[in-house]
Write a protein that holds these residues in place. Structure first.
Motif, mmCIF file in Angstrom:
data_model
loop_
_atom_site.group_PDB
_atom_site.id
_atom_site.type_symbol
_atom_site.label_atom_id
_atom_site.label_comp_id
_atom_site.label_asym_id
_atom_site.label_seq_id
_atom_site.Cartn_x
_atom_site.Cartn_y
_atom_site.Cartn_z
ATOM 1 N N ASP A 136 0.834 -1.207 0.000
ATOM 2 C CA ASP A 136 0.000 0.000 0.000
ATOM 3 C C ASP A 136 0.864 1.251 0.000
ATOM 4 O O ASP A 136 0.548 2.236 -0.689
ATOM 5 C CB ASP A 136 -0.921 -0.003 1.219
ATOM 6 N N PHE A 137 1.972 1.229 0.751
ATOM 7 C CA PHE A 137 2.911 2.362 0.755
ATOM 8 C C PHE A 137 3.443 2.601 -0.658
ATOM 9 O O PHE A 137 3.508 3.755 -1.126
ATOM 10 C CB PHE A 137 4.059 2.059 1.717
ATOM 11 N N GLU A 138 3.822 1.535 -1.348
ATOM 12 C CA GLU A 138 4.332 1.686 -2.712
ATOM 13 C C GLU A 138 3.252 2.244 -3.639
ATOM 14 O O GLU A 138 3.533 3.116 -4.477
ATOM 15 C CB GLU A 138 4.842 0.328 -3.218
ATOM 16 N N ARG A 139 2.036 1.752 -3.506
ATOM 17 C CA ARG A 139 0.948 2.251 -4.359
ATOM 18 C C ARG A 139 0.685 3.733 -4.108
ATOM 19 O O ARG A 139 0.526 4.515 -5.047
ATOM 20 C CB ARG A 139 -0.333 1.452 -4.106
ATOM 21 N N ARG A 140 0.590 4.113 -2.847
ATOM 22 C CA ARG A 140 0.270 5.504 -2.508
ATOM 23 C C ARG A 140 1.316 6.468 -3.030
ATOM 24 O O ARG A 140 1.000 7.616 -3.377
ATOM 25 C CB ARG A 140 0.116 5.658 -0.990
ATOM 26 N N HIS A 141 2.561 6.022 -3.102
ATOM 27 C CA HIS A 141 3.646 6.912 -3.520
ATOM 28 C C HIS A 141 4.115 6.645 -4.947
ATOM 29 O O HIS A 141 5.098 7.247 -5.395
ATOM 30 C CB HIS A 141 4.812 6.795 -2.541
ATOM 31 N N GLY A 142 3.423 5.765 -5.658
ATOM 32 C CA GLY A 142 3.767 5.527 -7.056
ATOM 33 C C GLY A 142 5.083 4.827 -7.258
ATOM 34 O O GLY A 142 5.727 4.978 -8.308
ATOM 35 N N LEU A 143 5.513 4.039 -6.278
ATOM 36 C CA LEU A 143 6.752 3.274 -6.397
ATOM 37 C C LEU A 143 6.453 1.919 -7.036
ATOM 38 O O LEU A 143 5.482 1.260 -6.679
ATOM 39 C CB LEU A 143 7.386 3.071 -5.016
ATOM 40 N N VAL A 144 7.298 1.511 -7.948
ATOM 41 C CA VAL A 144 7.098 0.250 -8.648
ATOM 42 C C VAL A 144 7.611 -0.902 -7.791
ATOM 43 O O VAL A 144 8.800 -0.967 -7.454
ATOM 44 C CB VAL A 144 7.831 0.254 -10.010
ATOM 45 N N HIS A 145 6.726 -1.812 -7.458
ATOM 46 C CA HIS A 145 7.109 -3.017 -6.722
ATOM 47 C C HIS A 145 7.821 -3.979 -7.666
ATOM 48 O O HIS A 145 7.341 -4.250 -8.769
ATOM 49 C CB HIS A 145 5.855 -3.679 -6.141
ATOM 50 N N VAL A 146 8.972 -4.493 -7.234
ATOM 51 C CA VAL A 146 9.707 -5.470 -8.034
ATOM 52 C C VAL A 146 9.356 -6.882 -7.568
ATOM 53 O O VAL A 146 9.525 -7.218 -6.392
ATOM 54 C CB VAL A 146 11.231 -5.250 -7.937
ATOM 55 N N VAL A 147 8.855 -7.677 -8.487
ATOM 56 C CA VAL A 147 8.621 -9.099 -8.223
ATOM 57 C C VAL A 147 9.959 -9.806 -8.415
ATOM 58 O O VAL A 147 10.539 -9.751 -9.507
ATOM 59 C CB VAL A 147 7.576 -9.686 -9.180
ATOM 60 N N ALA A 148 10.453 -10.448 -7.368
ATOM 61 C CA ALA A 148 11.764 -11.087 -7.435
ATOM 62 C C ALA A 148 11.605 -12.602 -7.341
ATOM 63 O O ALA A 148 10.935 -13.104 -6.443
ATOM 64 C CB ALA A 148 12.670 -10.587 -6.310
#
Length: 297
Positions: A189-201
């Motif tokens: 949710d933090f990444e979504r709210r700030h527009g950060l791209v989550h990396v699937v590793a």
């Protein structure tokens, strides 16, 4: 469905070049290798920018040597991700301003704010030719295992975003604390709210630094990095080269199993970047070619 771009982490790894299994014998010079690579894949990750600040001149050459639509994902400089940084990795004028340097390695906290601002400005300047050419994908911040979940580290993520305002930032963690069951939803949710791209590793599991593959999208672009599944070398100390750590060739069955969630993710975003980081010999290129066939089937 979004465009699915598949490539590898670097086009100039020594292990790849020495293998003689990807580039034709006639392709010898650095510019020739990139031109050839771009005929095979639409995406590549720039790894050298982690070890030293990239130069705008080089970025302009990369843009000129690749066709329209080609995409570069660029790794952030190691100091910005709180990795240990030898003074030799810093530009000479920055080193001179820090004299005398008493440490073998420096960290982000060791530099005064005015010098950090200079480094960020140079990094932005180096990225600009790729962005101007429409060829910059994401800036990848791959954090070290000691970058554990804590509020101050959330603050550092936001600082990185401020320093690269208007540049898309992708975040890859290397410690399991970020995705413990009690925190997973909050971090995403933090990444979504700030527009950060989550990396699937995709990587070996069972180590403190292991991150589970969480097939979620938090921005308009999704990034998937495939490190291989070699448990024997993943956490080993004293390896001769990083290629040994990533000595793993995905099987056809493993690639087929990855193709399905990749296609599912592509229904949720504008673009998917899939990068093979199993950079031993030509393993990454082999796997990238095969995965291209599988996702298009």
């Amino acid at each position: 469905m979004a465009a699915i771009l598949i490539g590898t982490a670097s086009w100039a790894d020594r292990s790849l070049i020495d293998s003689g299994l990807f580039y034709p014998p006639s392709v010898k010079a650095a510019d020739e290798r990139l031109r050839y690579y771009a005929t095979q894949f639409p995406l590549v990750e720039v790894d050298s920018s982690y070890y030293a600040l990239p130069a705008a001149r080089n970025a302009a050459l990369w843009a000129a040597r690749t066709p329209d639509g080609f995409v570069f994902d660029v790794k952030a400089f190691r100091l910005f991700t709180q990795h240990q940084t030898p003074p030799s990795a810093l530009p000479k004028d920055i080193r001179d301003a820090l004299e005398p340097i008493q440490k073998n390695n420096l960290y982000y906290r060791d530099l005064p704010e005015e010098l950090l601002e200079v480094l960020w400005a140079r990094f932005r300047s180096a990225l600009e030719p790729l962005r101007a050419a429409g060829k910059l994908g994401v800036v990848l911040f791959q954090f070290p295992p000691w970058f554990v979940y804590r509020p101050s580290h959330l603050d550092h993520l936001l600082l990185c975003q401020r320093m690269l305002a208007d540049y898309p930032i992708a975040v890859e963690f290397r410690h399991g604390s970020w995705f413990e069951p009690r925190r997973r939803a909050g971090v995403l949710d933090f990444e979504r709210r700030h527009g950060l791209v989550h990396v699937v590793a995709d990587e070996p599991q069972g180590f403190p630094a292991s991150i589970p593959a969480i097939w979620e999208a938090t921005a308009a672009v999704a990034v998937i990095r495939l490190h291989g599944r070699n448990r024997a070398t993943w956490d080993r100390k004293g390896l001769v080269s990083s290629a040994e750590r990533f000595n793993y060739l995905y099987s056809d069955a493993e690639l087929a199993a990855l193709a399905s969630p990749i296609r599912t993710l592509a229904q949720k975003v504008r673009e998917v970047h899939v990068l093979f980081n199993n950079n031993f010999s030509n393993y990454a290129q082999q796997n990238a070619r095969r995965l291209q066939e599988l996702v298009q089937a």
